[in-house]
Design a protein around this motif. Structure first.
Motif, PDB file in Angstrom:
ATOM      1  N   SER A 132      91.635 116.717 105.158  1.00 53.52           N
ATOM      2  CA  SER A 132      92.473 117.434 105.409  1.00 53.52           C
ATOM      3  C   SER A 132      92.400 118.874 105.254  1.00 53.52           C
ATOM      4  O   SER A 132      91.373 119.377 104.165  1.00 53.52           O
ATOM      5  CB  SER A 132      93.966 117.249 104.787  1.00 53.52           C
ATOM      6  N   GLN A 135      97.771 123.530 105.727  1.00 47.17           N
ATOM      7  CA  GLN A 135      99.072 123.240 105.030  1.00 47.17           C
ATOM      8  C   GLN A 135      99.793 121.804 105.338  1.00 47.17           C
ATOM      9  O   GLN A 135      99.704 121.547 106.420  1.00 47.17           O
ATOM     10  CB  GLN A 135     100.264 124.374 105.331  1.00 47.17           C
ATOM     11  N   THR A 137     102.314 119.204 106.756  1.00 45.74           N
ATOM     12  CA  THR A 137     103.437 119.460 107.859  1.00 45.74           C
ATOM     13  C   THR A 137     104.647 118.986 107.663  1.00 45.74           C
ATOM     14  O   THR A 137     105.837 119.302 108.050  1.00 45.74           O
ATOM     15  CB  THR A 137     102.770 119.115 109.170  1.00 45.74           C
ATOM     16  N   ASP A 138     104.761 118.067 106.548  1.00 48.16           N
ATOM     17  CA  ASP A 138     106.120 117.329 106.299  1.00 48.16           C
ATOM     18  C   ASP A 138     106.703 117.684 104.868  1.00 48.16           C
ATOM     19  O   ASP A 138     107.603 117.134 104.287  1.00 48.16           O
ATOM     20  CB  ASP A 138     105.871 115.983 106.287  1.00 48.16           C
ATOM     21  N   SER A 140     108.809 120.764 102.498  1.00 46.15           N
ATOM     22  CA  SER A 140     109.856 121.827 102.858  1.00 46.15           C
ATOM     23  C   SER A 140     110.635 121.829 101.295  1.00 46.15           C
ATOM     24  O   SER A 140     110.549 121.117 100.402  1.00 46.15           O
ATOM     25  CB  SER A 140     110.805 121.502 103.680  1.00 46.15           C
ATOM     26  N   GLN A 162     109.507 126.277 104.162  1.00 49.50           N
ATOM     27  CA  GLN A 162     108.491 125.392 104.240  1.00 49.50           C
ATOM     28  C   GLN A 162     107.543 125.813 103.133  1.00 49.50           C
ATOM     29  O   GLN A 162     106.509 126.772 103.340  1.00 49.50           O
ATOM     30  CB  GLN A 162     107.788 125.639 105.777  1.00 49.50           C
TER      31      GLN A 162
END
Length: 325
Positions: A132, A135, A137-138, A140, A162
């Motif tokens: 990976s 950042q 993506t899931d 927050s 985020q």
């Protein structure tokens, strides 16, 4: 100030801390909602009572719980009957709610928390394996609000940012929301501010960077906690040179304005425990408060790495402002 108690030798600084003989002072066993691990994240004092907001996990889902203690005995905690007080949701926080950061604003309690749609540690594990980048993506930061600090309702405008791992400070009517983001494979500490506690403006610059190559915190700095220490602000944080989410040291940095921070010369001032101890594998989330002549620090210590099944528990250590003799 706490920084006045430390010199430039990290090992000498680490020897000044006294770990509680009762460690861990909060264990996950028997909680039901936090059977896998538990970690202290925020401590609030009100009318002589201490409230410790913690993250806990069972079955891969992290949620938020509350513990209370008499301010005269910061080592003995009672679990609140309502735990967990903030639970996973159905949208941006369906995977986990964790890292609670609690502040009082105009007689209401604001609880900022990390939120994920999926597994809280999945991205970090993929990052360490080199599969990976960038950042997650899931991830927050969510917000829940309460009239009493116990019963929280999630704010309709959440998520507010985020990012990950919030810690909030209110100063002169402004909410300073510290948080972490990933750069070059490690966390850095960032800052966002708000006058209304909901809509935040993020500073472009990093407020706490990793150390120079070869230093103890050269890969990651994370779990920032900020408190007033005399005339200055102090940030305690976890760091490491080659581990992203399993740090082995705790450092301090100071600021006059909450924006520009300078690390103390004798970092790390605290390190993992001896082999076989509950905090032998990793330490993080260091919350420091002064009561009387002592500085107390609650922290999350684990005897297993995340890949082996994180088993963090809440530890307590202290350092006297002056000799206890």
């Amino acid at each position: 100030m706490l920084s006045d108690l430390f010199g430039t030798d990290p090992l000498a600084n680490q020897r000044q801390w006294l770990r509680s003989e009762g460690n861990p002072v909060i264990a996950p066993d028997g909680t039901g909602w936090a059977e896998d691990f538990i970690a202290a994240c925020s401590v609030v004092e009100r009318d002589g009572e201490l409230r410790l907001y913690a993250e806990g996990s069972v079955g891969g889902h992290e949620q938020v719980g509350l513990f209370t203690a008499d301010g005269r005995d910061p080592a003995v905690w009672s679990e609140h009957d309502a735990n967990p007080i903030v639970r996973v949701g159905t949208g941006f926080d369906a995977g986990g709610v964790f890292d609670p950061a609690v502040v009082e604003i105009a007689d209401r309690w604001f609880l900022y928390y990390s939120a994920t749609e999926g597994d809280a540690h999945a991205f970090a594990e993929r990052l360490e394996q080199g599969v990976s980048e960038g950042q997650p993506t899931d991830e927050s930061i969510g917000l829940a609000v309460s009239e009493d600090g116990v019963t929280f309702a999630k704010h309709p405008d959440a998520p507010v940012l985020q990012a990950r791992c919030p810690f909030a400070v209110v100063h002169d009517g402004t909410v300073y929301l510290f948080h972490v983001r990933i750069t070059a494979g490690g966390y850095r500490v960032h800052l966002a501010t708000s006058e209304a506690a909901v809509k935040f403006e993020t500073l472009v610059e990093t407020v706490l960077e990793v150390g120079q190559p070869g230093t103890w915190d050269s890969l990651t700095v994370t779990t920032p906690k900020v408190f007033r220490d005399g005339e200055r602000w102090c940030m305690s944080y976890a760091g490491d040179s080659d581990r992203l989410d399993d740090p082995r040291g705790i450092g301090l940095a100071y600021s006059d304005d909450l924006r520009s921070w300078e690390k103390v010369a004798g970092n790390p001032v605290f390190a993992t425990g001896d082999a076989g101890s509950f905090d032998s594998a990793s330490i993080q989330s260091p919350i420091i408060r002064r009561f009387g002549e002592r500085y107390y620090m609650w922290y999350a210590g684990s005897d297993r790495l995340i890949r082996d099944g994180l088993h963090s528990q809440v530890g307590l250590a202290w350092i006297p402002e002056a000799s206890d003799s």
